[in-house]
Design a protein around this motif. Structure first.
Motif, short mmCIF file in Angstrom:
data_model
loop_
_atom_site.label_atom_id
_atom_site.label_comp_id
_atom_site.label_asym_id
_atom_site.label_seq_id
_atom_site.Cartn_x
_atom_site.Cartn_y
_atom_site.Cartn_z
N PRO B 138 0.83 -1.21 0.00
CA PRO B 138 0.00 0.00 0.00
C PRO B 138 0.86 1.26 0.00
N PHE B 139 0.51 2.21 -0.84
CA PHE B 139 1.26 3.46 -0.85
C PHE B 139 0.32 4.63 -1.09
N ILE B 140 0.76 5.80 -0.64
CA ILE B 140 0.07 7.03 -0.99
C ILE B 140 1.09 7.94 -1.67
N VAL B 141 0.59 8.90 -2.41
CA VAL B 141 1.48 9.88 -3.04
C VAL B 141 1.35 11.19 -2.27
N ALA B 142 2.48 11.71 -1.82
CA ALA B 142 2.50 12.99 -1.12
C ALA B 142 3.25 13.98 -2.00
N VAL B 143 2.55 15.02 -2.43
CA VAL B 143 3.16 16.02 -3.31
C VAL B 143 3.77 17.11 -2.45
N ASN B 144 5.07 17.21 -2.50
CA ASN B 144 5.77 18.20 -1.69
C ASN B 144 5.66 19.56 -2.37
N CYS B 145 4.93 20.48 -1.72
CA CYS B 145 4.72 21.81 -2.31
C CYS B 145 5.78 22.76 -1.80
N PHE B 146 6.81 22.93 -2.57
CA PHE B 146 7.89 23.82 -2.19
C PHE B 146 7.41 25.27 -2.27
N ASP B 147 8.13 26.16 -1.61
CA ASP B 147 7.83 27.58 -1.71
C ASP B 147 7.77 27.98 -3.17
N GLY B 148 6.77 28.74 -3.49
CA GLY B 148 6.69 29.24 -4.85
C GLY B 148 6.09 28.25 -5.84
N ALA B 149 5.98 26.99 -5.40
CA ALA B 149 5.36 26.02 -6.30
C ALA B 149 3.87 26.34 -6.39
N ARG B 150 3.35 26.32 -7.58
CA ARG B 150 1.92 26.63 -7.70
C ARG B 150 1.10 25.50 -7.11
N ARG B 151 -0.13 25.83 -6.78
CA ARG B 151 -1.01 24.81 -6.22
C ARG B 151 -1.24 23.74 -7.27
N HIS B 152 -1.38 22.54 -6.78
CA HIS B 152 -1.49 21.44 -7.73
C HIS B 152 -2.83 20.76 -7.61
#
Lengths: 114, 203
Positions: B138-152
């Motif tokens: 089992p896995f989940i995907v965690a999107v690392n939102c760096f500073d300045g990265a637009r919302r995804h």
């Protein structure tokens, strides 16, 4: 430890062996000391350290971390101590058998309280 | 536990009742795995050994030192103590290709995995997604939102990664403790779904 230099000394701890004896065990298998020998001088210091650490049940990877020794060298040491009947290493259980609802709730509660 | 009945030796008849739950943190090189482990857990030094390949033996000067066949590799390794005898251990999977052999060892008996993704280099997490899908971990995907990265948009990320609809995708900041806590609680809940029916009422 940087580079292989110190490993030459470390393999001295294992009599040059790179593989543990007996049944394999995984990274988070729990190690527990069964008995401490009456004469600590019979043991090399690393063996004595393991027996002290594992008076409280401790996973293999954590033993390696506390000894500051690489994993496979730690495994050889643990397998030697198991052969001598000084430690028990629990067989890994499938996740489904390890985690019941109570454990799950404890983990969730513990994570939220961090 | 029925070890006593089936095990003849003392060394196998013992059961401590302690439990160490293994969680993997995977993803491409530089995506934030080390930061994530450090944000939420007590970092533990851990090394493993790697057999040197023939090529690296050729490159390094090993002449006359027969025992110089391995080199050490540092692992990201962290511990979260829930109580005495119950821990979560976080293992970062090595990012470089030459350490693939270690994944199998790390994956054995794991409760589940967090695949960290960086939307600027989404393809870097494809190998991890493939690996866990193939092995049924089992896995989940965690999107690392760096500073300045637009919302995804998680839906777009799901499509780009080609992952199943039930696999959770969460946005996170690996430097923020609350955010990483949310990632881990999401993974644990998702991973135990097959084991414990309907865990969600506890949320």
């Amino acid at each position: 430890m940087d580079g292989p230099g110190p490993l030459i000394r470390l393999f001295g701890l294992t009599g040059g062996r790179a593989r543990p004896v007996g049944k394999p065990f995984e990274l988070v298998a729990i190690v527990t000391t069964i008995r401490m020998p009456a004469e600590p001088t019979e043991l090399i210091p690393e063996h004595w350290s393991v027996l002290k650490i594992c008076r409280k049940p401790t996973p293999v990877a954590d033993v390696a971390s506390q000894l500051k020794l690489p994993l496979n060298i730690t495994r050889v040491i643990l397998s030697d101590l198991r052969r001598e009947g000084l430690v028990a290493i629990e067989r890994p259980r499938p996740v489904a058998q390890s985690i019941d609802e109570r454990i799950y709730r404890e983990v969730l509660h513990g994570l939220r309280s961090l | 536990m029925d070890y006593a009945a089936s095990s003849p030796t003392v060394a196998e008849a013992t059961s401590s009742g302690a439990l160490a739950i293994k969680i993997l943190i995977a993803g491409g090189f530089g995506v934030g795995k080390t930061t994530m482990v450090g944000t939420i857990s007590e970092i533990r030094p851990l090394h493993t050994e790697e057999l040197m390949s023939e090529r690296s033996i050729g490159v390094d000067d090993t002449s006359g030192v027969e025992s110089k066949i391995t080199t050490t590799v540092a692992l990201d390794f962290g511990r979260i103590t829930i109580r005495e005898g119950l821990w979560l251990y976080l293992f970062g999977t090595p990012g470089q290709d030459r350490f693939w052999f270690m994944w199998d060892e790390l994956a054995v008996g794991a409760l589940g995995a967090v695949v960290l993704a960086d939307t600027r280099r989404l393809q870097d997490c494809f190998p991890a997604v493939d690996y866990f899908e193939q092995r049924g971990i089992p896995f989940i995907v965690a999107v690392n939102c760096f500073d300045g990265a637009r919302r995804h948009d998680p839906a777009k990320i799901r499509k780009a990664l080609g992952i199943a609809g039930q696999t959770p995708i969460v946005l996170c900041d690996v430097r923020e403790r609350e955010s990483v806590k949310q990632v881990l609680t999401t993974l644990v809940t998702y991973a135990v779904k097959g084991v414990i029916p309907d865990p969600y009422p506890a949320m």
